[in-house]
Design a protein around this motif. Structure first.
Motif, PDB file in Angstrom:
ATOM      1  N   GLU A 170     -52.993  24.659 -50.056  1.00  0.00           N
ATOM      2  CA  GLU A 170     -53.820  25.347 -49.070  1.00  0.00           C
ATOM      3  C   GLU A 170     -55.138  24.636 -48.810  1.00  0.00           C
ATOM      4  OE1 GLU A 170     -53.139  27.909 -47.205  1.00  0.00           O
ATOM      5  OE2 GLU A 170     -51.138  28.223 -48.035  1.00  0.00           O
ATOM      6  N   ASN A 171     -55.622  23.872 -49.782  1.00  0.00           N
ATOM      7  CA  ASN A 171     -56.959  23.294 -49.670  1.00  0.00           C
ATOM      8  C   ASN A 171     -56.993  21.775 -49.576  1.00  0.00           C
ATOM      9  OD1 ASN A 171     -58.295  25.862 -49.902  1.00  0.00           O
ATOM     10  ND2 ASN A 171     -57.911  25.814 -52.112  1.00  0.00           N
TER      11      ASN A 171
ATOM     12  N   ASP B  70     -60.261  21.438 -47.561  1.00  0.00           N
ATOM     13  CA  ASP B  70     -60.604  22.557 -46.694  1.00  0.00           C
ATOM     14  C   ASP B  70     -61.775  23.317 -47.313  1.00  0.00           C
ATOM     15  OD1 ASP B  70     -60.757  24.933 -45.199  1.00  0.00           O
ATOM     16  OD2 ASP B  70     -58.621  24.840 -44.734  1.00  0.00           O
ATOM     17  N   LEU B  71     -62.902  23.387 -46.569  1.00  0.00           N
ATOM     18  CA  LEU B  71     -64.114  24.072 -47.038  1.00  0.00           C
ATOM     19  C   LEU B  71     -64.358  25.351 -46.236  1.00  0.00           C
ATOM     20  CD1 LEU B  71     -66.427  20.948 -47.437  1.00  0.00           C
ATOM     21  CD2 LEU B  71     -65.070  22.089 -49.202  1.00  0.00           C
ATOM     22  N   SER B  72     -63.307  26.053 -45.873  1.00  0.00           N
ATOM     23  CA  SER B  72     -63.380  27.278 -45.088  1.00  0.00           C
ATOM     24  C   SER B  72     -63.723  26.970 -43.629  1.00  0.00           C
ATOM     25  CB  SER B  72     -64.380  28.263 -45.693  1.00  0.00           C
ATOM     26  OG  SER B  72     -64.357  29.485 -44.985  1.00  0.00           O
ATOM     27  N   SER B  73     -64.980  26.833 -43.277  1.00  0.00           N
ATOM     28  CA  SER B  73     -65.368  26.566 -41.890  1.00  0.00           C
ATOM     29  C   SER B  73     -65.305  25.077 -41.552  1.00  0.00           C
ATOM     30  CB  SER B  73     -66.783  27.085 -41.622  1.00  0.00           C
ATOM     31  OG  SER B  73     -66.844  28.484 -41.778  1.00  0.00           O
TER      32      SER B  73
ATOM     33  N   LYS C 255     -63.965  23.226 -38.092  1.00  0.00           N
ATOM     34  CA  LYS C 255     -62.608  23.670 -37.771  1.00  0.00           C
ATOM     35  C   LYS C 255     -62.516  24.336 -36.406  1.00  0.00           C
ATOM     36  CE  LYS C 255     -60.166  25.530 -41.120  1.00  0.00           C
ATOM     37  NZ  LYS C 255     -59.787  26.394 -42.257  1.00  0.00           N
TER      38      LYS C 255
END
Length: 225
Positions: A148-149, A175-178, A206
């Motif tokens: 996922e990350n 992936d750092l969320s935003s 993103k």
């Protein structure tokens, strides 16, 4: 105007004086064919082909596009084929059909093996252009979604003319969320001699993937350092 082996735009830049605009007249003729289909309620361009050329009524001579005093430009074709949701094919050509000139053929194929793994491969071929060296470049890459990350991406460029592995690129994505952060290693060949090395760090928003904050140190090919 930047030298490139494509037909130029007809948009005029801003001039301080009307006398700075050279006298020229060009007529561009083209035909677009498009086949569409329905997928999941959406209209999809299954295949699209643009074919066009320039008729130089008053020859402007765009550098790298055609030869001086040539009445016609190359014949250009741009093919986009999306036969399946996981397969895309692009095929661009510039052929000296009307008069002696250069040949350019660009091919790209991208396909998704699984939801976590994608491959792409392409070729860049150019011959007899007065401003670009003859080249037959093979490019390829892959992206693997580890979880996922995390993700991993690699890209290679191999020049058949001269038998040179010109460029290698390896990147890790997080992936750092935003945001999506990536750090990578670049390896370039100095015309088949000593390798040049560099690193690149990129932050991509993103919600606006066209916006990124790159920080990179790129190998200066040909510098010998």
């Amino acid at each position: 105007m930047t030298t490139r082996p494509q037909l130029p735009s007809f948009d005029f830049p801003e001039f301080r004086s009307i006398d700075a605009i050279s006298s020229w007249a060009v007529w561009q003729y083209g035909v677009r064919n498009r086949l569409q289909t329905q997928r999941d309620g959406d209209t999809i361009n299954w295949m699209e082909l643009d074919t066009y050329f320039d008729l130089n009524i008053q020859e402007p001579y765009f550098a790298g596009v055609t030869y001086q005093n040539a009445r016609f430009s190359n014949l250009y074709d741009k093919l986009r084929w999306n036969p399946l949701p996981w397969l895309t094919v692009k095929f661009d050509t510039a052929l000296p059909v009307f008069v002696g000139g250069f040949t350019e053929i660009n091919t790209d194929i991208a396909f998704m093996v699984t939801s976590d793994l994608t491959f792409d491969i392409g070729q860049r071929y150019i011959n007899n252009n007065p401003y670009f060296k003859n080249s037959n470049l093979i490019v390829g890459g892959a992206y693997l979604r580890l979880n996922e990350n995390w993700g991993f991406h690699l890209m290679e460029q191999y020049e058949v003319v001269g038998n040179i592995l010109e460029s290698q690129r390896y990147e890790i994505y997080r992936d750092l969320s935003s945001w999506i952060a990536s750090i990578g290693l670049l390896i370039g060949s100095n015309n088949g001699g000593s390798n040049q090395y560099g690193v690149i760090f990129t932050l991509t928003l993103k919600d606006a993937p066209q916006t990124s904050l790159p920080f990179s140190f790129n190998p200066q090919l040909g510098s010998g350092k």
